[in-house]
Design a protein around this motif. Structure first.
Motif, PDB file in Angstrom:
ATOM      1  N   ASP A  44     -26.340  18.085  91.955  1.00 40.06           N
ATOM      2  CA  ASP A  44     -25.024  17.976  92.410  1.00 40.06           C
ATOM      3  C   ASP A  44     -23.737  17.276  92.339  1.00 40.06           C
ATOM      4  OD1 ASP A  44     -24.660  16.760  94.359  1.00 40.06           O
ATOM      5  OD2 ASP A  44     -25.958  15.548  95.152  1.00 40.06           O
ATOM      6  N   THR A  88     -31.573  15.105  89.941  1.00 44.43           N
ATOM      7  CA  THR A  88     -30.227  14.686  91.400  1.00 44.43           C
ATOM      8  C   THR A  88     -29.864  15.255  93.023  1.00 44.43           C
ATOM      9  OG1 THR A  88     -29.272  16.323  89.888  1.00 44.43           O
ATOM     10  CG2 THR A  88     -28.726  14.827  89.009  1.00 44.43           C
ATOM     11  N   VAL A 123     -15.221  13.128  82.862  1.00 45.61           N
ATOM     12  CA  VAL A 123     -16.764  13.201  83.712  1.00 45.61           C
ATOM     13  C   VAL A 123     -17.587  14.082  83.099  1.00 45.61           C
ATOM     14  CG1 VAL A 123     -17.318  14.265  85.937  1.00 45.61           C
ATOM     15  CG2 VAL A 123     -15.356  13.203  86.148  1.00 45.61           C
ATOM     16  N   ALA A 161     -12.985  10.990  92.495  1.00 40.43           N
ATOM     17  CA  ALA A 161     -11.704   9.693  93.007  1.00 40.43           C
ATOM     18  C   ALA A 161     -12.058   8.888  92.727  1.00 40.43           C
ATOM     19  CB  ALA A 161     -12.546   9.813  93.874  1.00 40.43           C
ATOM     20  N   SER A 162     -12.425   8.519  91.293  1.00 48.25           N
ATOM     21  CA  SER A 162     -12.542   6.665  90.839  1.00 48.25           C
ATOM     22  C   SER A 162     -11.277   6.831  89.684  1.00 48.25           C
ATOM     23  CB  SER A 162     -13.919   6.254  90.324  1.00 48.25           C
ATOM     24  OG  SER A 162     -14.984   6.267  91.441  1.00 48.25           O
ATOM     25  N   THR A 187     -21.846  15.567  94.208  1.00 48.14           N
ATOM     26  CA  THR A 187     -22.107  13.940  94.624  1.00 48.14           C
ATOM     27  C   THR A 187     -20.749  13.092  93.456  1.00 48.14           C
ATOM     28  OG1 THR A 187     -23.252  14.688  96.184  1.00 48.14           O
ATOM     29  CG2 THR A 187     -22.403  12.481  95.694  1.00 48.14           C
ATOM     30  N   LEU A 188     -21.808  13.059  91.978  1.00 47.94           N
ATOM     31  CA  LEU A 188     -21.565  12.362  91.000  1.00 47.94           C
ATOM     32  C   LEU A 188     -20.091  12.360  90.743  1.00 47.94           C
ATOM     33  CD1 LEU A 188     -24.864  12.030  89.940  1.00 47.94           C
ATOM     34  CD2 LEU A 188     -23.306   9.598  91.056  1.00 47.94           C
ATOM     35  N   GLU A 189     -20.065  13.567  89.739  1.00 48.14           N
ATOM     36  CA  GLU A 189     -18.685  14.026  89.246  1.00 48.14           C
ATOM     37  C   GLU A 189     -17.403  13.944  90.333  1.00 48.14           C
ATOM     38  OE1 GLU A 189     -20.293  17.393  86.133  1.00 48.14           O
ATOM     39  OE2 GLU A 189     -19.987  17.464  88.325  1.00 48.14           O
ATOM     40  N   GLU A 190     -17.419  14.185  91.277  1.00 46.28           N
ATOM     41  CA  GLU A 190     -16.564  14.329  92.325  1.00 46.28           C
ATOM     42  C   GLU A 190     -15.907  12.288  93.325  1.00 46.28           C
ATOM     43  OE1 GLU A 190     -17.883  16.035  95.761  1.00 46.28           O
ATOM     44  OE2 GLU A 190     -17.697  17.711  95.085  1.00 46.28           O
ATOM     45  N   SER A 191     -17.294  10.975  92.662  1.00 40.96           N
ATOM     46  CA  SER A 191     -16.993  10.383  93.044  1.00 40.96           C
ATOM     47  C   SER A 191     -16.405  10.297  91.581  1.00 40.96           C
ATOM     48  CB  SER A 191     -18.359   9.291  93.000  1.00 40.96           C
ATOM     49  OG  SER A 191     -19.116   9.907  94.098  1.00 40.96           O
ATOM     50  N   ALA A 192     -16.784  10.437  90.484  1.00 34.14           N
ATOM     51  CA  ALA A 192     -15.490   9.875  88.890  1.00 34.14           C
ATOM     52  C   ALA A 192     -14.966  10.151  88.891  1.00 34.14           C
ATOM     53  CB  ALA A 192     -16.408  10.593  88.044  1.00 34.14           C
TER      54      ALA A 192
END
Length: 570
Positions: A186, A295, A203, A195-196, A188-193
């Motif tokens: 998934d 994940t 990442v 975006a941060s 999602t975790l990479e995209e959140s990182a």
């Protein structure tokens, strides 16, 4: 009427007399294929002085001589350096390719798959000989160029180059093992990182790599096991440079004199099986850790490709380069096969068909072709049949001992081809059966060697089919055989075809097993190529290898085209 009160799922899984009989037959065949060779190899290692048909006194002298001799530790050190270096480099190369194909929009993804197919279709010994033609000491195509341009050249017959070439050979396997997990992860975790504010490298290092850690560790251990089992690269490239590994040492122990030392070779083989068994245990331990890094759950999931921007074309160039590296040995062999002489002054600018004419006149060529096709087809067919019935009993019945059957058929996965060939050689030299000197000893060894892989093709497909289908068919009056033949077989046919193709191609190009058990009456293409290499007939060797490679690729293309009709896809 009493049986009507028993749930259907319990009635159909209850073992019947015919089922038990077939199970006992399959289990007996599996045990006879695996245990006698291993037991007799261990027996021979504990009876130094024993020959092919006689027994020596019991003792540990063979093991003591190995451990106290300086050669053993030198071989162990070189095996460790070769296996660890080739495995780590293959993991990096294959992992980067898998990540690029699965998680990015890189260009040239199709080239990667083409290169992977070609790398599997080309025999390992062809790769080794091809690299000699490119970087051979004093005679390679690239060697001459490097010496004339830079005054120095890398040499194929060196530890560093053997590690590099073996990593090229293992990278496609790493790619296939990791591309699936990368696609399933998934994003999602990479995209959140991202975006941060984290960089892509951060990442990749802090999120992607830890989540993939179990899969990467499992693949690394498996590749190390396979690298320790490697035979062609160390033999063809390392023997002339004094580089010796466990597999080549077992081979040379039996072929360096007219009186083979079976006890020493068997002791080497026993030690290697123990080492690889420990490696396989580590592999299973690593795969059990995967649940901690889950994940993909029942919640919404999506796998998204990262946009590389202009760098996608750079990645495409790298993909083309990887494909070129995989086909370079074959191209070099094809080119030099038309040269009248292999060497510094023998080939460039000249063209001849004499090498191919010599191949056409080669004594035993027809026998080699017929024997190779016979062994490959029969081995693939019998292996798939054995594993098909075994998988049915393991997955679909409640017969006692079915899990032990799975373990028996999986045991040879830790046995290198050279060791298994040695074990079958010792067995059928001692057992009063007219098998040694025939094609059947090769076929039996292939069945034992490739059964662990065939069963792993078929078993997941059968597990995915709900037993409710069996229940409904039997309620409608279908017999056990009808359900198996008319329902289950068509549903798992793609897996059966995949297993058959896998065994066929590996049997077609195998040299490690055949080199230990073949005789003058049972030549196959791989052993004829090995004999040409030992005789030093370079031009004829290249022409013969070119014909073998082209034939292998053509057969592979036809097989995959036909397999697509049954739903099988790469």
């Amino acid at each position: 009427m009493a049986t009507d009160l028993i749930p259907t799922s319990q009635r159909i899984n209850r073992p019947r007399l015919g089922q038990k009989f077939v199970f006992v037959f399959v289990a007996a065949v599996s045990c006879l294929l695996v245990f006698p060779p291993l037991v007799l190899m261990l027996w021979t290692s504990l009876h130094p002085g024993s020959g092919s048909t006689r027994d020596g006194a019991f003792g540990f002298e063979a093991f003591i001589e190995l451990f106290t001799g300086g050669d053993f530790w030198k071989v162990a050190q070189q095996t460790f350096v070769f296996a660890s270096g080739a495995s780590l480099l293959a993991l990096v190369l294959g992992g980067v390719m898998a990540w690029g194909v699965a998680r990015t929009n890189m260009a040239g993804k199709g080239l990667i798959y083409v290169g992977v197919f070609l790398s599997f279709a080309v025999p390992g010994m062809i790769e080794a000989v091809g690299w000699v033609q490119i970087f051979g000491q004093g005679a390679g195509i690239a060697t001459l160029f490097f010496e004339q341009t830079f005054g120095w050249s890398p040499i194929a017959q060196s530890m560093s180059m053997i590690i590099l070439f073996q990593s090229f050979s293992w990278a496609p396997m790493v790619f296939l093992l990791l591309v699936g997990p990368f696609k399933s992860m998934d994003a999602t975790l990479e995209e959140s990182a991202l975006a941060s504010g984290a960089s892509r490298f951060t990442v990749l290092r802090r999120i992607t790599a830890p989540m993939m850690a179990p899969a990467i560790l499992a693949v690394l251990i498996l590749v190390v096991v396979r690298a320790i089992q490697a035979f062609e690269m160390p033999l063809f490239l390392g023997s002339s440079a004094g580089i010796r590994t466990f597999t080549t040492e077992i081979y040379s122990t039996l072929h360096k004199s007219f009186s083979p030392d079976y006890a020493s070779a068997a002791a080497f083989g026993t030690i290697l099986v123990v080492i690889l068994s420990f490696g396989l245990w580590l592999y299973y331990r690593a795969t059990k850790l995967s649940s901690k890094y889950t994940t993909v759950t029942g919640k919404a999931f999506r796998a998204k490709e990262s946009d590389l921007g202009p760098w996608r074309w750079v990645a495409g160039v790298l993909a083309a380069f990887c494909t070129l590296v995989w086909v370079a040995p074959v191209l070099a062999m094809m080119l030099t096969s038309f040269w009248p002489q292999i060497g510094r002054n023998g080939g460039m600018g000249k063209f001849t068909l004499e090498n191919y004419i010599a191949v056409g006149k080669f004594r035993g060529l027809a026998d080699g072709i017929v024997n190779t096709l016979t062994v490959s087809v029969v081995s693939a067919t019998l292996t798939v049949l054995l594993c098909l019935f075994a998988t049915y009993f393991i997955v679909r019945t409640r017969i006692r001992g079915r899990q032990l059957l799975d373990g028996v058929l999986s045991l040879p996965i830790v046995i290198p081809g050279v060791v298994l060939g040695l074990a079958f050689l010792i067995t059928y030299l001692r057992v009063p059966a007219a098998i040694y000197g025939t094609l059947w000893i090769i076929i039996f060894a292939f069945i034992a060697h490739y059964a662990p892989y065939a069963i792993r093709y078929i078993q997941p497909s059968l597990v995915q089919i709900s037993k409710d289908i069996d229940d409904a068919s039997r309620v409608a009056g279908a017999s056990e055989i009808t359900v198996f033949r008319r329902i289950l077989m068509p549903l798992i046919m793609p897996a059966i075809i995949g297993a058959w193709i896998y065994v066929f191609f590996h049997a077609f190009k195998d040299v490690s097993i055949v080199a230990m058990v073949y005789t003058g009456n049972t030549p196959v293409l791989s052993t004829q190529l090995l004999d040409m290499w030992k005789d030093g007939t370079g031009g004829m060797l290249n022409a013969y290898g070119t014909c073998m490679t082209v034939g292998s690729i053509l057969i592979g293309f036809i097989a995959f085209r036909m397999a697509k009709k049954f739903g099988f896809n790469l």
